[in-house]
Design an enzyme around this catalytic site. Structure first.
Site, short mmCIF file in Angstrom:
data_model
loop_
_atom_site.label_atom_id
_atom_site.label_comp_id
_atom_site.label_asym_id
_atom_site.label_seq_id
_atom_site.Cartn_x
_atom_site.Cartn_y
_atom_site.Cartn_z
N LYS A 256 0.85 -1.20 0.00
CA LYS A 256 0.00 0.00 0.00
C LYS A 256 0.88 1.24 0.00
CE LYS A 256 -3.06 -2.35 3.15
NZ LYS A 256 -2.66 -2.76 4.50
N1 LIG Z 1 2.99 -8.05 -1.45
C1 LIG Z 1 2.31 -8.94 -0.74
N2 LIG Z 1 2.15 -10.20 -1.19
C2 LIG Z 1 1.44 -11.12 -0.49
N3 LIG Z 1 0.86 -10.88 0.70
C3 LIG Z 1 0.99 -9.64 1.20
C4 LIG Z 1 1.72 -8.60 0.51
N4 LIG Z 1 1.65 -7.48 1.26
C5 LIG Z 1 0.93 -7.80 2.36
N5 LIG Z 1 0.55 -9.09 2.33
C6 LIG Z 1 -0.23 -9.83 3.32
O1 LIG Z 1 -1.52 -9.31 3.41
C7 LIG Z 1 -2.05 -9.56 4.70
C8 LIG Z 1 -2.74 -8.33 5.19
O2 LIG Z 1 -1.76 -7.41 5.46
P1 LIG Z 1 -2.01 -5.89 5.72
O3 LIG Z 1 -3.26 -5.41 5.17
O4 LIG Z 1 -1.73 -5.63 7.14
O5 LIG Z 1 -0.90 -5.34 4.79
P2 LIG Z 1 0.54 -4.94 5.13
O6 LIG Z 1 1.33 -6.12 5.62
O7 LIG Z 1 0.46 -3.75 5.98
O8 LIG Z 1 0.98 -4.64 3.66
P3 LIG Z 1 1.24 -3.26 2.95
O9 LIG Z 1 2.71 -3.25 2.74
O10 LIG Z 1 0.52 -3.33 1.68
O11 LIG Z 1 0.74 -2.17 3.86
C9 LIG Z 1 -0.87 -10.05 5.53
O12 LIG Z 1 -0.99 -11.45 5.68
C10 LIG Z 1 0.34 -9.70 4.71
O13 LIG Z 1 1.37 -10.64 4.92
#
Ligand SMILES: Nc1ncnc2c1ncn2[C@@H]1O[C@H](COP(=O)(O)OP(=O)(O)OP(=O)(O)O)[C@@H](O)[C@H]1O
Length: 472
Positions: A256
């Site tokens: 994000k």
């Molecule tokens: N690039 C990615 N590929 C696969 N899974 C992902 C990726 N980015 C985040 N996730 C997974 O999505 C799930 C929800 O995560 P969350 O919404 O908290 O995002 P985040 O880890 O904060 O990622 P971002 O970097 O997009 O903010 C978690 O299990 C995380 O591991």
């Protein structure tokens, strides 16, 4: 606390719009739950003080619902383990931190950021991995009181006993071993009073009866900490499966924060849920079946053992392939709704089915459908530069012959082109190219045999007259 039933979850932090990385994590969890007759839970992890939570929490629910990833427990639908937003579970986390304090497994830490930084620096300089020294654990009750009296900010740390090995069997990566000596005492409540991510996350998984946690391998290092916490609290430990992240063309994980293309954006462009579903289910996971599968079929055949061990690269060409497959399967009604307002306004009701049959093989998105609706039913036909050239090359005599050929064949393309062939002696490309250019303004597109009856005699005639004018 519910126990026993197979249950997966998706636990996003609503800090931005979902991208294909997080959506694939949600999808894998959903496929596993559906494939095994279990439940899928949605939990909103909104404990950090970021603005815009409500908006993003609503958006991510809309996204998941659009994709067909219905949750059996979570916001809106409720369930026995709610509330499902962490911002509403503060008391519960407090209660569990008190349990750890009462068991003397958690203690206040007054070390400042600066002190911690210096400590880390010294450890690194000495060639040791950085970890908290445990200094504040040695404070006496009187020393703690004195610091509190001075209103020094304090975090709460969980005490990790040295010399243990935390082992677990990861559903994707197999046997995992971590030494507690490398972990060190970690913060479970920040100095502003908010609980740390992995504390709430672990407590909630246990309390909500989640049996399998499938998440990105960015969380792998959190897992031994979470297992230690759950064991200390006497709470059930789920099985974990860490999946490699989805990366972009630059090799960096979709995120994000780096503005990766959101699901909402793809939806607005007209990507279909079945395309996203089939693409993501195969992104870093192998299916034997080459064709488009329904969600139930994808779920029945999903297997963690077939998840790849290296990062999955987002590839738009593959996504477009699945979009093409998904467009083929749309019912006439669904196609119509998907095509959107401009097409709906341009295409007369009597021509709906014939129009869809004509353009379906040539469209990927609603904008493509609208373009063909304008080509067929629009009054002003725009000529591409290629079409202009083809018309000019064919010359005046070609269109002088085309008008009576149209008269003869009316709206049957076979009859019109047959008559024109006789009149001009042309065949193949030299016949069809200028004819298509004049009638559609383009050099490629749906089959003329399907288009001409829709264009109709009157419009076709006007277009040939105009082409004739272009040859002067
Ligand atoms: N690039 C990615 N590929 C696969 N899974 C992902 C990726 N980015 C985040 N996730 C997974 O999505 C799930 C929800 O995560 P969350 O919404 O908290 O995002 P985040 O880890 O904060 O990622 P971002 O970097 O997009 O903010 C978690 O299990 C995380 O591991």
């Amino acid at each position: 606390m519910t126990a026993g039933r197979f249950k997966t979850r998706f636990a996003p932090s609503p800090t931005g719009l979902l991208h294909l990385g997080n959506v694939r994590t949600a999808l894998f969890n959903h496929l596993l739950a559906r494939g095994r007759g279990g439940a899928f839970l949605l939990r909103i992890e909104d404990t950090d003080a970021v603005r815009g939570h409500d908006r993003y929490a609503a958006a991510l629910q809309e996204d998941l619902a659009w994709l067909g990833l219905a949750w059996d427990e979570g916001p809106d639908v409720g369930g026995p383990n709610g509330p499902y937003a962490q911002s509403q579970r503060g008391e519960l986390y407090e209660r569990y931190t008190r349990v750890l304090e009462a068991r003397e497994l958690a203690y206040p830490c007054f070390c400042s950021e600066h002190e911690l930084k210096m400590e880390r620096k010294a450890q690194l300089a000495a060639g040791r991995p950085p970890r908290y020294s445990g200094r504040c654990r040695l404070l006496s009750p009187a020393e703690i009181e004195a610091r509190r009296a001075r209103a020094l900010p304090a975090t709460l740390r969980f005490h990790v006993a040295d010399g243990r090995t935390v082992e677990f069997e990861d559903g994707v990566r197999g046997a995992q071993r971590f030494q507690t000596t490398d972990i060190g005492d970690f913060v479970i409540r920040r100095s502003d009073g908010t609980p740390a991510f992995f504390f709430c996350n672990a407590v909630d998984d246990a309390l909500m009866g989640v049996t399998l946690v499938v998440r990105g391998d960015d969380h792998l290092a959190n897992t031994p900490r979470q297992i230690l916490l759950l064991e200390a609290l006497g709470l059930p430990v789920p099985t974990y499966a860490h999946i490699p992240l989805v990366v972009g063309a630059d090799g960096a994980p979709l995120s994000k924060r780096t503005g990766s293309r959101s699901l909402a954006e793809l939806r607005a462009a007209g990507y279909l849920p079945a395309a996203i579903d089939n693409y993501l289910a195969r992104l870093g996971h192998t299916y034997e079946e080459p064709g488009l599968l329904s969600h139930a079929q994808l779920a029945a055949r999903f297997d963690l053992a077939r998840v790849h061990h290296s990062p999955a690269r987002y590839d738009e060409t593959q996504l477009l392939h699945w979009q093409r497959e998904a467009v083929k399967t749309l019912s006439a009604d669904a196609f119509w709704r998907w095509a959107g307002g401009e097409t709906q306004a341009l295409v007369p009701a009597s021509a709906h089915d014939a129009f869809i049959a004509a353009v379906r093989p040539n469209v990927l998105f609603p904008v493509d459908v609208a373009r063909w609706a304008r080509v067929v039913f629009g009054d002003e036909l725009a000529l591409s530069s290629g079409a202009r050239e083809a018309i000019a090359d064919a010359g005046r005599s070609f269109f002088e012959a085309a008008l009576p050929a149209l008269e003869e064949g009316r709206a049957s393309f076979a009859a019109v082109s047959g008559a024109l062939k006789i009149r001009t002696g042309r065949s193949g490309k030299t016949l069809f190219k200028p004819l298509r250019a004049a009638l559609t303004g383009e050099l490629d597109g749906p089959e003329m045999a399907h288009l001409l009856p829709l264009i109709g005699y009157e419009r076709a005639r006007a277009r040939l007259v105009r082409a004739l004018a272009h040859t002067r």
